[in-house]
Design a protein around this motif. Structure first.
Motif, PDB file in Angstrom:
ATOM      1  N   ALA A 117       0.827  -1.212   0.000  1.00 41.41           N
ATOM      2  CA  ALA A 117       0.000   0.000   0.000  1.00 41.41           C
ATOM      3  C   ALA A 117       0.859   1.260   0.000  1.00 41.41           C
ATOM      4  O   ALA A 117       0.472   2.278  -0.586  1.00 41.41           O
ATOM      5  CB  ALA A 117      -0.930  -0.012   1.209  1.00 41.41           C
ATOM      6  N   SER A 118       2.031   1.206   0.637  1.00 38.06           N
ATOM      7  CA  SER A 118       2.906   2.373   0.677  1.00 38.06           C
ATOM      8  C   SER A 118       3.389   2.769  -0.710  1.00 38.06           C
ATOM      9  O   SER A 118       3.628   3.954  -0.981  1.00 38.06           O
ATOM     10  CB  SER A 118       4.110   2.096   1.585  1.00 38.06           C
ATOM     11  OG  SER A 118       3.704   1.929   2.925  1.00 38.06           O
ATOM     12  N   ALA A 120       1.636   2.834  -3.224  1.00 38.25           N
ATOM     13  CA  ALA A 120       0.583   3.654  -3.821  1.00 38.25           C
ATOM     14  C   ALA A 120       0.792   5.145  -3.560  1.00 38.25           C
ATOM     15  O   ALA A 120       0.278   5.981  -4.305  1.00 38.25           O
ATOM     16  CB  ALA A 120      -0.777   3.215  -3.281  1.00 38.25           C
ATOM     17  N   PHE A 121       1.519   5.483  -2.501  1.00 42.98           N
ATOM     18  CA  PHE A 121       1.767   6.892  -2.170  1.00 42.98           C
ATOM     19  C   PHE A 121       3.112   7.388  -2.706  1.00 42.98           C
ATOM     20  O   PHE A 121       3.525   8.503  -2.423  1.00 42.98           O
ATOM     21  CB  PHE A 121       1.749   7.085  -0.648  1.00 42.98           C
ATOM     22  CG  PHE A 121       0.423   6.780  -0.025  1.00 42.98           C
ATOM     23  CD1 PHE A 121      -0.583   7.733  -0.021  1.00 42.98           C
ATOM     24  CD2 PHE A 121       0.166   5.539   0.543  1.00 42.98           C
ATOM     25  CE1 PHE A 121      -1.816   7.465   0.561  1.00 42.98           C
ATOM     26  CE2 PHE A 121      -1.057   5.263   1.121  1.00 42.98           C
ATOM     27  CZ  PHE A 121      -2.058   6.229   1.133  1.00 42.98           C
ATOM     28  N   LEU A 122       3.776   6.536  -3.484  1.00 41.27           N
ATOM     29  CA  LEU A 122       5.134   6.850  -3.927  1.00 41.27           C
ATOM     30  C   LEU A 122       5.160   8.073  -4.847  1.00 41.27           C
ATOM     31  O   LEU A 122       4.441   8.112  -5.843  1.00 41.27           O
ATOM     32  CB  LEU A 122       5.704   5.636  -4.665  1.00 41.27           C
ATOM     33  CG  LEU A 122       7.213   5.602  -4.899  1.00 41.27           C
ATOM     34  CD1 LEU A 122       7.955   5.474  -3.582  1.00 41.27           C
ATOM     35  CD2 LEU A 122       7.558   4.419  -5.808  1.00 41.27           C
ATOM     36  N   PRO A 123       5.964   9.075  -4.527  1.00 43.09           N
ATOM     37  CA  PRO A 123       6.115  10.206  -5.451  1.00 43.09           C
ATOM     38  C   PRO A 123       7.031   9.822  -6.613  1.00 43.09           C
ATOM     39  O   PRO A 123       7.824   8.885  -6.506  1.00 43.09           O
ATOM     40  CB  PRO A 123       6.770  11.283  -4.578  1.00 43.09           C
ATOM     41  CG  PRO A 123       7.527  10.507  -3.548  1.00 43.09           C
ATOM     42  CD  PRO A 123       6.729   9.251  -3.293  1.00 43.09           C
ATOM     43  N   TRP A 204      -2.587   8.933 -11.131  1.00 39.22           N
ATOM     44  CA  TRP A 204      -3.283   8.372  -9.979  1.00 39.22           C
ATOM     45  C   TRP A 204      -3.901   6.985 -10.215  1.00 39.22           C
ATOM     46  O   TRP A 204      -4.080   6.217  -9.270  1.00 39.22           O
ATOM     47  CB  TRP A 204      -4.399   9.332  -9.530  1.00 39.22           C
ATOM     48  CG  TRP A 204      -5.356   9.736 -10.621  1.00 39.22           C
ATOM     49  CD1 TRP A 204      -5.255  10.814 -11.442  1.00 39.22           C
ATOM     50  CD2 TRP A 204      -6.561   9.053 -11.013  1.00 39.22           C
ATOM     51  NE1 TRP A 204      -6.314  10.863 -12.325  1.00 39.22           N
ATOM     52  CE2 TRP A 204      -7.132   9.803 -12.075  1.00 39.22           C
ATOM     53  CE3 TRP A 204      -7.206   7.903 -10.579  1.00 39.22           C
ATOM     54  CZ2 TRP A 204      -8.321   9.432 -12.703  1.00 39.22           C
ATOM     55  CZ3 TRP A 204      -8.400   7.518 -11.202  1.00 39.22           C
ATOM     56  CH2 TRP A 204      -8.943   8.290 -12.249  1.00 39.22           C
ATOM     57  N   ARG A 207      -2.406   3.616  -8.843  1.00 42.59           N
ATOM     58  CA  ARG A 207      -2.270   3.461  -7.384  1.00 42.59           C
ATOM     59  C   ARG A 207      -3.366   2.582  -6.781  1.00 42.59           C
ATOM     60  O   ARG A 207      -3.170   1.978  -5.710  1.00 42.59           O
ATOM     61  CB  ARG A 207      -2.265   4.839  -6.723  1.00 42.59           C
ATOM     62  CG  ARG A 207      -1.148   5.746  -7.237  1.00 42.59           C
ATOM     63  CD  ARG A 207      -1.177   7.137  -6.611  1.00 42.59           C
ATOM     64  NE  ARG A 207      -0.242   8.031  -7.293  1.00 42.59           N
ATOM     65  CZ  ARG A 207       1.049   8.151  -6.982  1.00 42.59           C
ATOM     66  NH1 ARG A 207       1.557   7.444  -5.992  1.00 42.59           N
ATOM     67  NH2 ARG A 207       1.829   8.981  -7.654  1.00 42.59           N
ATOM     68  N   TYR A 208      -4.517   2.476  -7.432  1.00 44.00           N
ATOM     69  CA  TYR A 208      -5.639   1.745  -6.852  1.00 44.00           C
ATOM     70  C   TYR A 208      -5.348   0.273  -6.598  1.00 44.00           C
ATOM     71  O   TYR A 208      -5.729  -0.266  -5.543  1.00 44.00           O
ATOM     72  CB  TYR A 208      -6.888   1.916  -7.733  1.00 44.00           C
ATOM     73  CG  TYR A 208      -7.583   3.234  -7.499  1.00 44.00           C
ATOM     74  CD1 TYR A 208      -8.494   3.394  -6.454  1.00 44.00           C
ATOM     75  CD2 TYR A 208      -7.314   4.333  -8.309  1.00 44.00           C
ATOM     76  CE1 TYR A 208      -9.120   4.609  -6.232  1.00 44.00           C
ATOM     77  CE2 TYR A 208      -7.936   5.560  -8.091  1.00 44.00           C
ATOM     78  CZ  TYR A 208      -8.840   5.688  -7.053  1.00 44.00           C
ATOM     79  OH  TYR A 208      -9.455   6.901  -6.834  1.00 44.00           O
ATOM     80  N   PHE A 211      -3.753  -0.212  -3.265  1.00 44.14           N
ATOM     81  CA  PHE A 211      -4.669  -0.080  -2.134  1.00 44.14           C
ATOM     82  C   PHE A 211      -5.476  -1.363  -1.941  1.00 44.14           C
ATOM     83  O   PHE A 211      -5.684  -1.824  -0.816  1.00 44.14           O
ATOM     84  CB  PHE A 211      -5.640   1.089  -2.354  1.00 44.14           C
ATOM     85  CG  PHE A 211      -5.010   2.446  -2.272  1.00 44.14           C
ATOM     86  CD1 PHE A 211      -4.220   2.800  -1.187  1.00 44.14           C
ATOM     87  CD2 PHE A 211      -5.210   3.382  -3.265  1.00 44.14           C
ATOM     88  CE1 PHE A 211      -3.638   4.064  -1.106  1.00 44.14           C
ATOM     89  CE2 PHE A 211      -4.642   4.640  -3.196  1.00 44.14           C
ATOM     90  CZ  PHE A 211      -3.850   4.987  -2.106  1.00 44.14           C
TER      91      PHE A 211
END
Length: 441
Positions: A117-118, A120-123, A204, A207-208, A211
């Motif tokens: 899940a982390s 998914a927040f990756l810049p 975006w 990323r789903y 999650f």
């Protein structure tokens, strides 16, 4: 109850077994729990694998000189999980011995789901520079480390409940999680790629699936804990059939068996990523059809692979698991001569490569797990099977996408056939050595 110095189960697990003492768990329930658990693990890894083709080359490695170089850089991060997995097994075996199987699984699956899940927040690199590469590598290491702790012994418990003449059938059940996990990951990515613009997908949309991986891990955790808290699991633990032992202690008795077991499934494990992650990268880079179209073809291939796994159980019960693996390796060797030409023959050839390849993979992969477990003493079987699996994936699958793409782009697609046949030969040689050792006993 076992001593505090080296408990076989935590107090909570023992209490849970007492509560459910009058409600025995059936082999069917164990099978469902095993499939859910394996499916969640493979879903995590395939979400990452597909992302390493469709997302990370553009998001994390835009500084690469070309698309091929960017994909190779992405694939260089891919093996880190397989390298970290034995380390995770070493540490989580200690947690297992001191705090119980349920505690170990809870920590491992939280780390596995959290690492996935982390991501998914990756810049991206444009936002965070080389730190984005470092974070991707860290989260990938976290996936592998956690997977080392996710070894639950449920497949062994299922095998313990198998009738003597149906070992092959019960052995294939855990393997069903792989095509199911891959199909779910492919459907998610295929839907997003086909319904979003490229910019929205890279911003975006991708990323789903990461999650979703966390949610699936939560479901898998409860399914596994239910079985760990069963009377049947406790009985096997008390009989030392599923008890964790120190890895170095096990190696002092069974180092040769671990090495043999790690190389036995090399043919099917080499094939594994050559019909999943590598061909997606080849199609994305070289064309033939769109990635979205190809992902849905791979879903069909996964369904064929599922049938192949089931058939492997039927065949193995008739001719033996070792013979089934030998036949699978021979078929993979034969397929290796046509595989490069199919993959390089446009859309129809690529479809044939996937569907035939998955069918062959299913026949081999269905019996690839734990075929050498009988060589371990009962006291060390759980730990020996865990480490053997870790090393088998590391040797057979970890570097397959990187090596295959590197060979194909630098020397020609024909070289992936050589890669496949080398794995098949290795499997046949090790199975022959294993049979000779068994006869010498």
């Amino acid at each position: 109850m076992a001593t505090v110095a080296n408990p076989r189960s935590s107090g909570l697990e023992v209490d849970a077994r007492r509560i459910h003492d009058d409600r025995p768990i059936s082999p069917g329930s164990i099978a469902i729990g095993v499939i859910i658990g394996r499916m969640s693990e493979f879903f995590d890894f395939f979400v990452y694998g597909i992302g390493s083709v469709l997302v990370f080359p553009k998001l994390i490695f835009p500084f690469a000189p070309n698309a091929v170089a960017a994909t190779l850089m992405s694939f260089a991060i891919f093996p880190l999980a397989f390298i970290a997995r034995p380390v995770g097994s070493f540490i989580f075996m200690w947690i297992d011995r001191n705090y119980g199987r349920g505690t170990k699984l809870t920590i491992a699956l939280i780390i596995l789901g959290g690492s996935t899940a982390s991501i998914a927040f990756l810049p991206g690199y444009d936002t965070f520079g080389y730190w984005a590469v470092a974070l991707l590598a860290l989260f990938r290491l976290g996936q592998g480390f956690a997977l080392g702790g996710a070894w639950d012994g449920l497949a062994s418990l299922l095998n313990l409940n198998a009738p003597p003449n149906h070992r092959g059938w019960y052995a294939m059940i855990p393997q069903l999680g792989a095509p199911i996990g891959f199909a779910l990951a492919s459907v998610l990515f295929g839907y997003l790629v086909s319904n979003l613009s490229e910019q929205d997908f890279l911003d975006w949309g991708w990323r789903y699936p990461f999650f979703v991986a966390f949610a699936i891990n939560v479901v898998a955790l409860f399914a596994r804990l239910r079985i760990v808290g069963s009377k049947e699991f406790g009985t096997a633990m008390e009989a030392q059939e599923l008890e964790a032992r120190p890895i170095f202690e096990m190696l002092s008795k069974h180092a040769r068996d671990v090495v043999l077991g790690a190389f036995v499934p090399l043919a099917s494990f080499a094939m594994f990523h050559l019909v999943t992650i590598f061909p997606l990268s080849w199609v994305t880079l070289n064309g033939g059809q769109s990635p979205a179209e190809f992902l849905f073809v791979q879903v069909i291939g996964a369904a064929v692979g599922l049938v192949g796994i089931v058939l492997s159980g039927v065949i193995a019960d008739r001719i033996g698991r070792r013979s089934q693996l030998m036949i699978g390796a021979i078929i993979i060797a034969i397929f290796s001569f046509s595989a490069p030409f199919l993959l390089d023959a446009g859309g129809k050839g690529q479809d044939a490569f996937i569907i035939i390849g998955f069918g062959i993979l299913g026949l081999s992969f269905g019996q690839a797990s734990g075929v050498m477990s009988s060589r371990f003493e009962q006291y060390y079987r759980y730990t020996g099977a865990a480490l053997t699996s870790d090393l088998a994936w590391l040797v057979g699958a970890a570097f397959a996408p990187l090596v295959a793409l590197g060979l194909a782009t630098n020397f020609g697609i024909i070289f992936i056939g050589g890669y496949l046949i080398s794995g098949a030969i290795c499997t046949l040689v090790v199975l022959g050595v294993s049979r000779a050792l068994d006869q010498a006993r």
